[in-house]
Motif scaffolding. Structure first.
Motif, short mmCIF file in Angstrom:
data_model
loop_
_atom_site.label_atom_id
_atom_site.label_comp_id
_atom_site.label_asym_id
_atom_site.label_seq_id
_atom_site.Cartn_x
_atom_site.Cartn_y
_atom_site.Cartn_z
N UNK A 373 4.44 -0.35 -1.09
CA UNK A 373 5.70 -0.64 -0.39
C UNK A 373 5.74 0.02 0.97
N UNK A 374 5.21 1.21 1.07
CA UNK A 374 5.16 1.89 2.37
C UNK A 374 4.28 1.11 3.35
N UNK A 375 3.14 0.62 2.87
CA UNK A 375 2.25 -0.16 3.73
C UNK A 375 2.94 -1.44 4.22
N UNK A 376 3.62 -2.11 3.30
CA UNK A 376 4.30 -3.36 3.67
C UNK A 376 5.41 -3.08 4.68
N UNK A 377 6.20 -2.05 4.43
CA UNK A 377 7.28 -1.71 5.35
C UNK A 377 6.73 -1.36 6.75
N UNK A 378 5.63 -0.63 6.76
CA UNK A 378 5.01 -0.28 8.05
C UNK A 378 4.54 -1.53 8.78
N UNK A 379 4.05 -2.51 8.05
CA UNK A 379 3.60 -3.76 8.67
C UNK A 379 4.77 -4.48 9.34
N UNK A 380 5.92 -4.49 8.68
CA UNK A 380 7.09 -5.14 9.25
C UNK A 380 7.56 -4.43 10.53
#
Length: 383
Positions: A373-380
């Motif tokens: 989830x942290x990786x996905x949020x950082x991508x956004x």
């Protein structure tokens, strides 16, 4: 014998106020261990004042500095996340105050529960991320968990003496934060400085932003579900700007019991330490003649984060863990002036929709979900 206390997060708002409580009752309590993440100077000052058996700095980069600052004292100095988990298991410790902020509070809390320590829980994310796991571990290890959040302490206090009387509804109060009366259009342009001006409570930056988005209240809804064994439908959020009624419980006969008091976190901290006794506290006394008590329904459209928390709770599984991880990233990005206030909820919602859902997670899944989830949020944030 004085109760030996380990304070996880002693340099934060809850940790420093817990030390005030210990100061006021030094005949009853003693500090065994103090921990911090980055605030080396303050941790060293606290160690010099309270002379604990040990201190832990979670960020290993600060180990040499902390050791140098305390080199003339017989205090054991440790560093790293593993050290946090190890120190809470020390035999002399009677209770552990978990006042760390974020997901980082989960592993040491689990370690303390397995060591059968009394848990004074101020770290919301522990139950938000892994409520079922934590509750099962507490039962298995006969480990009491006493809430320190003012709202959950109020609910707990309202339930004392009620034995097995079932709860019909929990009335969870919220100040509404600094943007309670603003329109969505006005909230679109608020700044970090605006969000950090909380009208009633003095808290750390991360929690203050969570209060402004009402994600903090969403976390407390999830906590209440696990602490008191209720369904999401049994939890009602009431916006109460005066922060005098800290929360209430409605029973099946229609009776409502509430705990009232001035906004002072020392009271719930001390109650968790001293339960079932109430001991003296030198604080301001409540004056019910000084102001009206108002209650409003929260605007779930304007405060999207609160709605997302209810959604995560209803979806169950690892969804609250995913939501929390995305919130930590978005909250930090707002504090770093990288996104606007409304984008906090946008990042969280997008992450919840994209991350891998697991209906029956174990501890390893929680760790994986947090990282993903942290990786996905950082991508956004990069888009």
């Amino acid at each position: 014998m004085k109760k030996q206390i380990a304070i996880l997060g002693s340099t934060g708002s809850i940790g420093t106020q817990a030390l005030d409580v210990i100061d006021a009752h030094s005949d009853l309590y003693e500090v065994y261990c103090l921990t911090a993440n980055n605030k080396v100077q303050l941790l060293a000052e606290q160690a010099r004042k309270y002379n604990p058996a040990a201190v832990v700095i979670a960020n290993e980069a600060h180990y040499d500095e902390l050791q140098s600052l305390l080199s003339d004292l017989p205090i054991k100095v440790y560093a790293g996340k593993d050290a946090l988990c190890q120190i809470v298991q020390a035999e002399p410790i009677d209770m552990v105050l978990t006042a760390m902020v974020g997901f980082a509070g989960l592993p040491p809390t689990i370690a303390a529960i397995k060591a059968k320590k009394k848990i004074c829980l101020a770290n919301k994310e522990t139950l938000v991320v892994a409520g079922e796991l934590i509750c099962n571990l507490a039962v298995e290890n006969h480990c009491p968990i006493l809430p320190v959040d003012s709202e959950h302490s109020a609910i707990f206090q309202s339930l004392v003496g009620e034995d097995d009387n079932p709860i019909e509804k929990i009335l969870l109060t919220a100040s509404g934060g600094p943007f309670r009366t603003m329109t969505e259009e006005q909230m679109a342009t608020v700044t970090k400085a605006d969000a950090l001006r909380h009208p009633t409570w003095d808290m750390g930056a991360k929690i203050t932003i969570d209060s402004a988005t009402m994600m903090n209240k969403g976390f407390e809804v999830i906590e209440a579900k696990w602490l008191f064994g209720v369904t999401p439908e049994q939890i009602q959020v009431l916006v109460h700007p005066q922060s005098i009624v800290h929360s209430a419980v409605q029973f099946r006969d229609g009776a409502v019991k509430a705990q009232l008091g001035v906004p002072d976190m020392r009271l719930p901290i001390q109650y968790a330490f001293s339960f079932p006794q109430r001991i003296s506290l030198d604080n301001e006394r409540l004056d019910l003649f000084s102001q009206p008590l108002e209650f409003f329904e929260p605007d779930m459209k304007k405060f999207r984060c609160l709605s997302l928390a209810f959604e995560a709770l209803k979806r169950k599984g690892n969804m609250p863990c995913i939501m929390n991880a995305a919130n930590e990233i978005a909250n930090r990005a707002f504090l770093d002036d990288r996104i606007s206030f409304p984008q906090i909820a946008e990042v969280i919602e997008k992450t919840m929709n994209k991350a891998t859902f697991d209906v029956a997670p174990d501890y390893d899944v929680y760790l994986q979900s947090n990282d993903e989830a942290r990786r996905i949020a950082m991508e956004y944030l990069k888009n």
